[in-house]
Write a protein that holds these residues in place. Structure first.
Motif, PDB file in Angstrom:
ATOM      1  N   TYR A 239       1.059  -1.338   0.012  1.00 22.05           N
ATOM      2  CA  TYR A 239      -0.017   0.089  -0.131  1.00 22.05           C
ATOM      3  C   TYR A 239       0.632   1.235  -0.205  1.00 22.05           C
ATOM      4  O   TYR A 239       0.573   2.114  -0.659  1.00 22.05           O
ATOM      5  CB  TYR A 239      -0.856   0.617   1.219  1.00 22.05           C
ATOM      6  N   ASN A 240       1.720   1.472   0.384  1.00 23.29           N
ATOM      7  CA  ASN A 240       2.512   2.988   0.849  1.00 23.29           C
ATOM      8  C   ASN A 240       3.087   2.744  -0.186  1.00 23.29           C
ATOM      9  O   ASN A 240       3.299   4.214  -0.715  1.00 23.29           O
ATOM     10  CB  ASN A 240       3.092   2.376   2.547  1.00 23.29           C
ATOM     11  N   ALA A 241       4.093   1.509  -0.444  1.00 24.54           N
ATOM     12  CA  ALA A 241       4.643   1.913  -2.380  1.00 24.54           C
ATOM     13  C   ALA A 241       3.286   2.069  -3.311  1.00 24.54           C
ATOM     14  O   ALA A 241       3.713   3.000  -3.914  1.00 24.54           O
ATOM     15  CB  ALA A 241       5.452   0.378  -2.794  1.00 24.54           C
ATOM     16  N   ARG A 242       2.516   1.403  -3.391  1.00 28.22           N
ATOM     17  CA  ARG A 242       1.499   2.088  -3.883  1.00 28.22           C
ATOM     18  C   ARG A 242       0.646   3.789  -3.887  1.00 28.22           C
ATOM     19  O   ARG A 242       0.942   4.498  -4.602  1.00 28.22           O
ATOM     20  CB  ARG A 242       0.720   1.241  -4.591  1.00 28.22           C
ATOM     21  N   ALA A 243       0.960   3.941  -3.022  1.00 31.02           N
ATOM     22  CA  ALA A 243       0.469   5.188  -2.178  1.00 31.02           C
ATOM     23  C   ALA A 243       1.615   6.454  -3.279  1.00 31.02           C
ATOM     24  O   ALA A 243       1.227   7.716  -3.262  1.00 31.02           O
ATOM     25  CB  ALA A 243      -0.044   5.139  -1.011  1.00 31.02           C
ATOM     26  N   SER A 244       2.947   6.445  -2.413  1.00 25.55           N
ATOM     27  CA  SER A 244       3.393   6.939  -3.006  1.00 25.55           C
ATOM     28  C   SER A 244       4.780   7.492  -4.041  1.00 25.55           C
ATOM     29  O   SER A 244       3.991   8.790  -4.477  1.00 25.55           O
ATOM     30  CB  SER A 244       4.856   6.897  -2.130  1.00 25.55           C
ATOM     31  N   ILE A 245       3.651   6.147  -5.007  1.00 22.24           N
ATOM     32  CA  ILE A 245       3.987   6.539  -6.124  1.00 22.24           C
ATOM     33  C   ILE A 245       2.928   7.139  -7.482  1.00 22.24           C
ATOM     34  O   ILE A 245       3.122   8.505  -7.687  1.00 22.24           O
ATOM     35  CB  ILE A 245       4.204   5.020  -7.068  1.00 22.24           C
TER      36      ILE A 245
END
Ligand code: NZQ
Ligand code: ZN
Length: 391
Positions: A239-245
């Motif tokens: 989630y956090n990787a997708r959110a940052s991207i």
């Protein structure tokens, strides 16, 4: 630094479950009958469509489906959407997808209130004076279309990409739920990340003018993309990787705030990349990954006075610890090439299926509207050198 005006009219609803705001946001923008634009059907498989319909039903909003928008969208798709909008007496446009869907719907939004062929607007013969209200639900991060003022549509037999940039193209709102991007195929996820990186680099590499805030934010965003992209490769549901991207995608281009006040010129790599997409229907982000290292090498060789800028990029973004500028810059470019390879981008144009005989044609077409670049003048010979270097 030059003067600038900064204004972002798009309201962002960011995070898990933000779809709950959809119905109210449409109503707040006067929508009662929605033209619901989407692509080849991924939203029906992953459940996003069902969630949207629930929200529309809950608010008593009618809708008509405008389906089948394809990647690298063509003007015919825009015209289909315009016809449907009029036939069904719609008053709001909801784009659900990535850049291709959002751009098509943006073009529909200016086309349906223009008294003439939409081509006039895309070719810049007429300026859009108004737009039907449009919101987006982003399902794939990369282009920044969800929060920017651009739409890229292919026209004519050669599928020439026309990029229209106008403030009327900002969506009224965008729903940005990173979970919606969990199902994007790996290749498109990675191409989207390459696209974001290129948007950032095209704004970063300009003559020094004291734009410290823009450049500092830009370096931070580029580091985030380089760090988070492999995490998505590892775990597409991170989630956090997708959110940052996703947020990096929106922040890279919104209001073009990272290039405001800077002497940037026509996006040089995008103009060349668009020709590759036109000729080979190549995925947008892939074209940029293919061209960037070659463009960097060519710039250093043709405009060595900018070596310190590339050395700064190598140190501050690519994390190269090297005092000598020439070595630092070269190592930074090599590390960037390795990054593209690691995320599955083809390493050269030949591997991507480009015919050597086409390079000259691509070079000619890329500069049809004038020279590119702001560090050195990129005419057709320079584009050809970049293409040959990338081959
Ligand atoms: O069509 P569906 O079935 O939805 O599948 C799409 C499509 O095949 C799929 N996809 C998207 N979200 C998904 C998903 N698959 C599963 N789950 C999901 N959640 O991804 C594929 C690619 O979609 P597309 O919209 O074409 O990708 P992208 O967002 O990269 O958009 C590319 C277009 O945007 C333009 C490009 O030129 C290209 O035409 N650009 C627009 C810009 C702008 N408006 O500011 C700037 C950019 O530089 C760029 O030029
Ligand atoms: Zn792009």
């Amino acid at each position: 630094m030059d003067n600038f005006i900064f204004h972002i009219p798009t309201k962002a609803y960011f995070g898990k479950g933000q779809i709950k705001n959809l119905g109210k946001a449409i109503k707040a923008n006067g929508g009662a009958k929605v033209l619901l634009g989407y692509g080849g059907g991924s939203i029906k498989k992953n459940g996003i469509f069902a969630q949207i319909v629930d929200q529309l039903n809950a608010e008593g909003i009618n809708y008509v489906e405008f389906k089948g928008i394809q990647p690298n969208p063509h003007i015919e798709s825009v015209e289909q959407g315009m016809t449907l909008y009029h036939e069904e007496a719609c008053d709001f446009i909801l784009a659900v997808g990535g850049g291709s869907v959002i751009d098509t719907c943006k073009a529909v939004s200016i086309g349906v209130v223009y008294d003439g062929p939409v081509l006039d607007l895309l070719l810049g013969k007429e300026v859009p004076k108004q737009a039907a209200p449009l919101g987006s639900v982003l399902t794939m991060a990369g282009t920044g279309s969800e929060m920017d003022q651009a739409a890229v549509i292919s026209v004519g037999k050669q599928h020439k990409k026309k990029a229209l940039i106008h403030e009327k193209l900002f969506p009224r709102f965008s729903i940005l739920d990173p979970e919606y991007t969990f199902t994007v195929p790996e290749y498109h996820s990675m191409a989207g990340c390459a696209d974001i990186l290129c948007h950032l680099m095209e704004q970063y590499f300009a003559p020094e003018c004291g734009a410290d805030v823009q450049d500092g934010m830009n370096e931070g965003l580029m580091r985030v993309v380089l760090e988070r992209t492999p995490q998505i490769l590892e775990n597409p549901r991170d989630y956090n990787a997708r959110a940052s991207i996703m947020w990096a995608s929106s922040m890279a281009l919104t209001g073009f705030h990272l290039r405001l006040g800077k002497p940037t010129a026509n996006s040089r790599l995008h103009m060349i990349g668009h020709e590759l997409s036109s000729m080979y229907d190549m995925t947008h982000g892939v074209t940029l990954a293919l061209l960037t290292p070659a463009w960097m090498r060519q710039t250093i060789s043709k405009a060595p006075e900018y070596l310190p800028l590339f050395a700064r990029f190598a140190r501050n973004v690519m994390n190269i610890r090297e005092a000598n500028d020439a070595i630092a810059a070269k190592t930074g470019i090599e590390k960037l090439s390795q990054f593209y390879k690691r995320i599955g981008m083809p390493t050269n144009l030949s591997e991507a299926g480009v015919r050597e005989n086409d390079l000259k044609i691509i070079a000619n077409r890329a500069v049809e509207n004038g020279q590119l670049g702001c560090l050195y003048a990129i005419g057709k010979n320079e584009v050809l050198s970049i293409l040959q270097d990338a081959y």
